[in-house]
Design a protein around this motif. Sequence first.
Motif, PDB file in Angstrom:
ATOM      1  N   ASP A 161       0.767  -1.438   0.030  1.00 12.68           N
ATOM      2  CA  ASP A 161       0.223   0.022   0.060  1.00 12.68           C
ATOM      3  C   ASP A 161       0.897   1.158   0.040  1.00 12.68           C
ATOM      4  O   ASP A 161       0.587   2.200  -0.495  1.00 12.68           O
TER       5      ASP A 161
ATOM      6  N   ASP B  81      -7.022   2.770  -2.500  1.00 11.79           N
ATOM      7  CA  ASP B  81      -7.860   3.450  -3.736  1.00 11.79           C
ATOM      8  C   ASP B  81      -8.938   4.456  -3.299  1.00 11.79           C
ATOM      9  O   ASP B  81      -8.987   5.420  -3.905  1.00 11.79           O
TER      10      ASP B  81
ATOM     11  N   HIS C 203       2.113   2.094  -3.423  1.00 13.21           N
ATOM     12  CA  HIS C 203       0.827   2.580  -4.268  1.00 13.21           C
ATOM     13  C   HIS C 203       0.864   3.976  -3.604  1.00 13.21           C
ATOM     14  O   HIS C 203       0.595   5.022  -4.726  1.00 13.21           O
TER      15      HIS C 203
ATOM     16  N   ASP D 245       3.856   6.152  -5.421  1.00 12.20           N
ATOM     17  CA  ASP D 245       3.655   6.241  -6.769  1.00 12.20           C
ATOM     18  C   ASP D 245       2.635   7.236  -6.954  1.00 12.20           C
ATOM     19  O   ASP D 245       2.890   8.256  -7.723  1.00 12.20           O
TER      20      ASP D 245
END
Length: 94
Positions: free
Chosen positions: A24, A79, A27, A30
């Motif tokens: 996570d 997300d 992510h 990023d």
Amino acid sequence: QVNPQFYAFRWITLLLTQEFKFRDCIHLWDALLGDPEGPQATLLRICCAMLILVRRRLLAGDFTANLKLLQNYPPTNIDHLLHIANKLRGLVPC
């Protein structure tokens, strides 16, 4: 009534590595590094989104419960967290 220095310093200086699993974090990193507004603005939005996601628990809790919650952030859908953070674009001063 929890001073942000009790939790946000760790969130920001360690780039959320203590709050989320490694995959996570990758992510999130990023998103931080890929955002044209820069990593500082993105990190601030992510931290604000984290507070939004636990808002009800914070409002219902006392100082001790809130401090524990913020220092041991619950598992979160990354997300969804990034979606909330993106909705804050332009609303959070940098």
